[in-house]
Design a protein around this motif. Structure first.
Motif, PDB file in Angstrom:
ATOM      1  N   LEU A 207      -1.410  -5.793 -10.926  1.00 48.36           N
ATOM      2  CA  LEU A 207      -2.040  -5.729  -9.607  1.00 48.36           C
ATOM      3  C   LEU A 207      -2.570  -4.330  -9.327  1.00 48.36           C
ATOM      4  O   LEU A 207      -3.120  -4.080  -8.256  1.00 48.36           O
ATOM      5  CB  LEU A 207      -1.048  -6.151  -8.530  1.00 48.36           C
ATOM      6  CG  LEU A 207      -0.691  -7.641  -8.559  1.00 48.36           C
ATOM      7  CD1 LEU A 207       0.485  -7.942  -7.651  1.00 48.36           C
ATOM      8  CD2 LEU A 207      -1.887  -8.493  -8.166  1.00 48.36           C
ATOM      9  N   GLY A 208      -2.385  -3.404 -10.277  1.00 51.27           N
ATOM     10  CA  GLY A 208      -3.048  -2.107 -10.170  1.00 51.27           C
ATOM     11  C   GLY A 208      -2.180  -0.965  -9.694  1.00 51.27           C
ATOM     12  O   GLY A 208      -2.685   0.124  -9.459  1.00 51.27           O
ATOM     13  N   ALA A 209      -0.866  -1.187  -9.548  1.00 59.05           N
ATOM     14  CA  ALA A 209      -0.007  -0.118  -9.047  1.00 59.05           C
ATOM     15  C   ALA A 209       0.331   0.861 -10.165  1.00 59.05           C
ATOM     16  O   ALA A 209       0.499   0.463 -11.308  1.00 59.05           O
ATOM     17  CB  ALA A 209       1.274  -0.710  -8.460  1.00 59.05           C
ATOM     18  N   ARG A 213       4.255   4.248  -7.950  1.00 57.45           N
ATOM     19  CA  ARG A 213       4.272   3.223  -6.902  1.00 57.45           C
ATOM     20  C   ARG A 213       5.247   2.105  -7.233  1.00 57.45           C
ATOM     21  O   ARG A 213       6.007   1.640  -6.392  1.00 57.45           O
ATOM     22  CB  ARG A 213       2.871   2.618  -6.737  1.00 57.45           C
ATOM     23  CG  ARG A 213       2.007   3.264  -5.663  1.00 57.45           C
ATOM     24  CD  ARG A 213       2.673   3.173  -4.328  1.00 57.45           C
ATOM     25  NE  ARG A 213       1.988   4.015  -3.367  1.00 57.45           N
ATOM     26  CZ  ARG A 213       1.224   3.539  -2.382  1.00 57.45           C
ATOM     27  NH1 ARG A 213       1.075   2.251  -2.235  1.00 57.45           N
ATOM     28  NH2 ARG A 213       0.627   4.360  -1.551  1.00 57.45           N
TER      29      ARG A 213
ATOM     30  N   GLY B 100      -0.780  -5.915  -4.082  1.00 59.49           N
ATOM     31  CA  GLY B 100      -1.876  -5.369  -4.882  1.00 59.49           C
ATOM     32  C   GLY B 100      -2.854  -4.559  -4.056  1.00 59.49           C
ATOM     33  O   GLY B 100      -3.261  -3.468  -4.445  1.00 59.49           O
ATOM     34  N   ASN B 103      -1.115  -1.218  -2.842  1.00 59.06           N
ATOM     35  CA  ASN B 103      -0.469  -0.318  -3.807  1.00 59.06           C
ATOM     36  C   ASN B 103      -1.319   0.022  -5.025  1.00 59.06           C
ATOM     37  O   ASN B 103      -0.876   0.768  -5.882  1.00 59.06           O
ATOM     38  CB  ASN B 103       0.853  -0.919  -4.281  1.00 59.06           C
ATOM     39  CG  ASN B 103       1.909  -0.866  -3.207  1.00 59.06           C
ATOM     40  OD1 ASN B 103       2.254   0.201  -2.733  1.00 59.06           O
ATOM     41  ND2 ASN B 103       2.385  -2.021  -2.805  1.00 59.06           N
ATOM     42  N   ARG B 104      -2.521  -0.552  -5.134  1.00 57.83           N
ATOM     43  CA  ARG B 104      -3.285  -0.284  -6.345  1.00 57.83           C
ATOM     44  C   ARG B 104      -3.804   1.152  -6.369  1.00 57.83           C
ATOM     45  O   ARG B 104      -3.969   1.766  -5.318  1.00 57.83           O
ATOM     46  CB  ARG B 104      -4.436  -1.274  -6.490  1.00 57.83           C
ATOM     47  CG  ARG B 104      -5.440  -1.217  -5.373  1.00 57.83           C
ATOM     48  CD  ARG B 104      -6.432  -2.348  -5.503  1.00 57.83           C
ATOM     49  NE  ARG B 104      -7.361  -2.361  -4.386  1.00 57.83           N
ATOM     50  CZ  ARG B 104      -8.141  -3.387  -4.116  1.00 57.83           C
ATOM     51  NH1 ARG B 104      -8.107  -4.468  -4.867  1.00 57.83           N
ATOM     52  NH2 ARG B 104      -8.965  -3.337  -3.085  1.00 57.83           N
ATOM     53  N   VAL B 105      -4.028   1.657  -7.576  1.00 60.10           N
ATOM     54  CA  VAL B 105      -4.475   3.038  -7.733  1.00 60.10           C
ATOM     55  C   VAL B 105      -5.900   3.188  -7.208  1.00 60.10           C
ATOM     56  O   VAL B 105      -6.223   4.127  -6.482  1.00 60.10           O
ATOM     57  CB  VAL B 105      -4.412   3.453  -9.219  1.00 60.10           C
ATOM     58  CG1 VAL B 105      -4.949   4.860  -9.394  1.00 60.10           C
ATOM     59  CG2 VAL B 105      -2.981   3.372  -9.728  1.00 60.10           C
ATOM     60  N   HIS B 106      -6.779   2.217  -7.562  1.00 62.16           N
ATOM     61  CA  HIS B 106      -8.180   2.311  -7.171  1.00 62.16           C
ATOM     62  C   HIS B 106      -8.412   1.658  -5.814  1.00 62.16           C
ATOM     63  O   HIS B 106      -8.091   0.486  -5.630  1.00 62.16           O
ATOM     64  CB  HIS B 106      -9.066   1.624  -8.209  1.00 62.16           C
ATOM     65  CG  HIS B 106      -8.913   2.221  -9.564  1.00 62.16           C
ATOM     66  ND1 HIS B 106      -9.232   3.525  -9.838  1.00 62.16           N
ATOM     67  CD2 HIS B 106      -8.420   1.716 -10.716  1.00 62.16           C
ATOM     68  CE1 HIS B 106      -8.964   3.789 -11.096  1.00 62.16           C
ATOM     69  NE2 HIS B 106      -8.464   2.715 -11.652  1.00 62.16           N
TER      70      HIS B 106
END
Lengths: 300, 357
Positions: A207-209, A213, B100, B103-106
């Motif tokens: 999910l991109g963490a 995080r 998601g 908390n996502r980086v992008h």
């Protein structure tokens, strides 16, 4: 004639087995309950009772008085022992967490092989193969003025003179206790971390963490029960400590445990009982506070 | 270029065992592709390579024409739905779905109102309205499946990989979720790659289906084409509705054990020589019944039957020990009263058979 006989058998049979089945749990708990009553509840009650007895120099009488309690709370020596106990407890708790959590993280999460992680956990227990006292005393040749650490530091020219503060100070007590009790922090945390479904962490990654995080939002919350159980273990043991404090501080650092030992040694039972009650109350409050942070019932 | 996903020569080996051997595949935008394979065929490995959880030994992967072979999992624009859902156990339904986005980086969404709007829209879309504040252990298996799906879809991936998404559900729920998955997918217009071990699920769900056979693509086509024209005996085996006989082609007929079968269609070229006939085109007749001109068949001993509701499955054993299954749809023919241990003639039209060699 047969019919009433048969019905009475039918009605009595189930109630008979039911009663027997319902008695089983009590039979199971009886030995433990009896043991705990005789050797925990009764002594604790005695301790509270004796703390109100009248103590004279060579004698103790069951005449109720508040004198021992007043002495405890008006004496600088005893109050400073109370603060020392709380200070050392917090420092050791923090140190075991700082050393133990990353260790547990490595063993419980980054080692995928279950056999290897078990082996590593067993390695953590190796210091326990020698007696408690020897383990404590072994720190002296390590930390002393002519000890291993000072010799190495000087040989590497990192320090020019030996560091005195390493031994017979509060620092040496904290170092010794951290080493002894760290494993009780590592174990429960590694256990909780090992129970995290690897797919959950992969899902969070997908999910991109970032790892930071994921650690903060997933891993840390899911390992909190382990931290709490470890903290309870360490707290209860450190708060009641006296041997490490005595051996590594040269009797300079006095915790409540040391006071009890001294008072019992000079037959001051009433006073020792007061300190015992104070210590028990502190432990009770600490454990209750930890249990409020995390709902352990959900994890069992 | 309308392909969302392109794979070329994907290979992965574990020790001495080759899990994938040069898999190439192209999946179009806005398409539901089901991927059928028996356990051990490498279907989960393929999914994990596409998602980026494991690196391939060789081969390349493109998403929207962009080579992502070296890109980290979360930068691939691919969502993943785990077989056991892998929900965050300490978060509630809303927090799971919001994870998601926040908390996502992008480009994480920090604006509370926008986050709430997007998560709540997704909660309604998957039919979880009113369940946002429930813990993920306080909802049913079907609802957990919806949370897992919503958690991925809310991040707007180009492609969603579903690893046996219905495997953890009971049969009743599985049927309902089939329709739900198709409805949700077509609403959002994303591409689904749905891995399953169930041939009925693969045929029912996919706009197109991939059949994976021992680490290779066995067949990639519309479900009806795969069902009626399997390209190899193995694909026919995975479909679980064909009898497959090994043997040799001699002249215009097929010799298998002691039997000689007639066929009229062309011989499909392939590595394995086999005669394949669907279970539901076989008729069971008495030994002395007349044989039609265009019919072929064999005699076998009746073993047992299995009632499946709309049909009966009859099991026969040939003299060389081969089990032949016959499916009798009760809407076409009445149940037959067969005697266990007795011999019967099994016949089918020669042009119904498929021959490989």
């Amino acid at each position: 004639m047969n019919v009433p006989l048969a019905t009475s058998e039918l009605t009595s049979a189930p109630s008979g087995t039911g009663a027997r089945a319902s008695r089983v749990p009590y039979v199971l708990i009886a030995p433990g309950a009896l043991w705990m009553f005789l050797f925990l509840v009764v002594p604790m009650a005695m301790m509270v009772y004796v703390s109100f007895w009248t103590q004279t120099t060579f004698k103790i009488e069951p005449v109720l008085t508040l004198k021992s309690w007043q002495t405890f709370f008006s004496s600088d020596t005893y109050l400073s022992a109370l603060w020392t106990t709380l200070r050392i407890w917090l420092m050791v708790l923090l140190a075991t967490l700082v050393v133990g959590y990353p260790t547990a993280l490595f063993v419980g999460l980054f080692i995928k092989n279950k056999t290897l992680s078990t082996v590593l956990l067993v390695l953590c227990v190796i210091p326990f193969w020698t007696s408690f006292l020897i383990r404590v005393l072994a720190w002296r040749p390590m930390l002393g003025k002519e000890g291993a650490i000072n010799i190495i530091l000087q040989a590497l020219h990192i320090t020019s003179a030996p560091i005195d503060a390493l031994l017979f100070t509060e620092l040496s007590v904290v170092i010794g206790m951290t080493q002894i009790y760290c494993v009780f922090m590592v174990g429960p945390i590694a256990f909780m971390l090992g129970r995290i479904d690897p797919n959950v962490i992969e899902a969070a990654r997908d999910l991109g963490a970032s790892f930071g995080r994921i650690f903060r939002t997933i891993i840390l919350p899911l390992s909190m029960p382990g931290v709490i159980v470890g903290a309870i273990f360490v707290s209860v043991m450190v708060l009641g400590e006296f041997a490490t404090a005595a051996a590594l501080s040269g009797r300079k650092v006095n915790m409540l445990g040391n006071i009890i030992v001294t008072q019992v040694g000079s037959l001051k039972w009433a006073f020792a009982a007061v300190v015992g009650v104070v210590l028990t109350v502190i432990m009770g409050v600490v454990v209750a506070a930890f249990l409020r942070i995390v709902d352990l019932k959900r994890e069992l | 270029m309308d392909d969302v996903l392109q794979i070329e020569g994907l290979t992965k080996t574990y020790g001495a065992k080759a899990a994938l051997q040069g898999v190439s595949l192209a999946i179009a935008h806005n398409e539901y592709v089901s991927l059928l394979g028996p356990s051990g065929s490498g279907k989960t490995v393929l999914l994990r390579l596409i998602a980026g959880f494991e690196p391939p030994d060789s081969g390349r992967i493109w998403v929207d024409g962009k080579d992502i072979s070296r890109v980290l999992p979360h930068d691939r624009g691919i969502g993943f739905v785990f077989q056991n859902f892998a929900l965050f156990p300490h978060l509630n339904v809303y927090e799971n779905i919001a994870f998601g986005l926040s908390n996502r980086v992008h480009a994480p969404i920090a604006d509370g109102a926008e986050l709430r709007a997007r998560v709540n829209t997704m909660i309604d879309l998957v039919g979880l309205g009113g369940f946002g504040q429930r813990g993920v252990h306080q909802i049913s298996g079907g609802q957990r499946q919806r949370v897992a799906l919503a958690r991925t879809l809310v991040t707007e991936p180009r492609l969603v990989l579903l690893d046996e998404p219905l495997g953890a559900l009971d049969a009743n729920l599985r049927m309902r979720m089939r329709g739900e998955l198709r409805r949700i997918r077509s609403l959002l217009g994303v591409t689904f790659l749905h891995v399953t071990g169930s041939e009925t699920e693969a045929l029912a769900m996919g706009d197109r289906s991939v059949v994976l056979d021992n680490g290779r693509i066995g067949q990639f086509d519309r479900p009806d084409v795969i069902f009626n024209q399997p390209v190899s005996p193995n694909v026919a085996r995975f479909l679980n509705c064909y009898n497959v006989f090994g043997g040799v082609i001699e002249g215009g007929s097929f010799r298998s054990g002691g039997h000689v079968f007639g066929f009229s269609g062309p011989v499909k070229p392939g590595a394995e020589t086999a005669y394949v006939v669907r279970q539901d085109v076989i008729l069971i007749q008495a030994m002395d019944a007349p044989v039609g001109a265009r019919e072929t068949g064999l005699s076998a001993t009746y073993v047992t039957s299995e009632y499946t509701g709309a049909a009966f499955m009859y099991f026969f054993k040939t003299d060389d020990g081969h089990i032949v299954e016959v499916e009798n749809h009760l809407s076409h023919r009445a149940a037959q009263d067969l005697v266990a241990g007795a011999r019967y003639r099994l016949v089918w039209r020669a042009d119904a058979a498929l021959v490989y060699g």
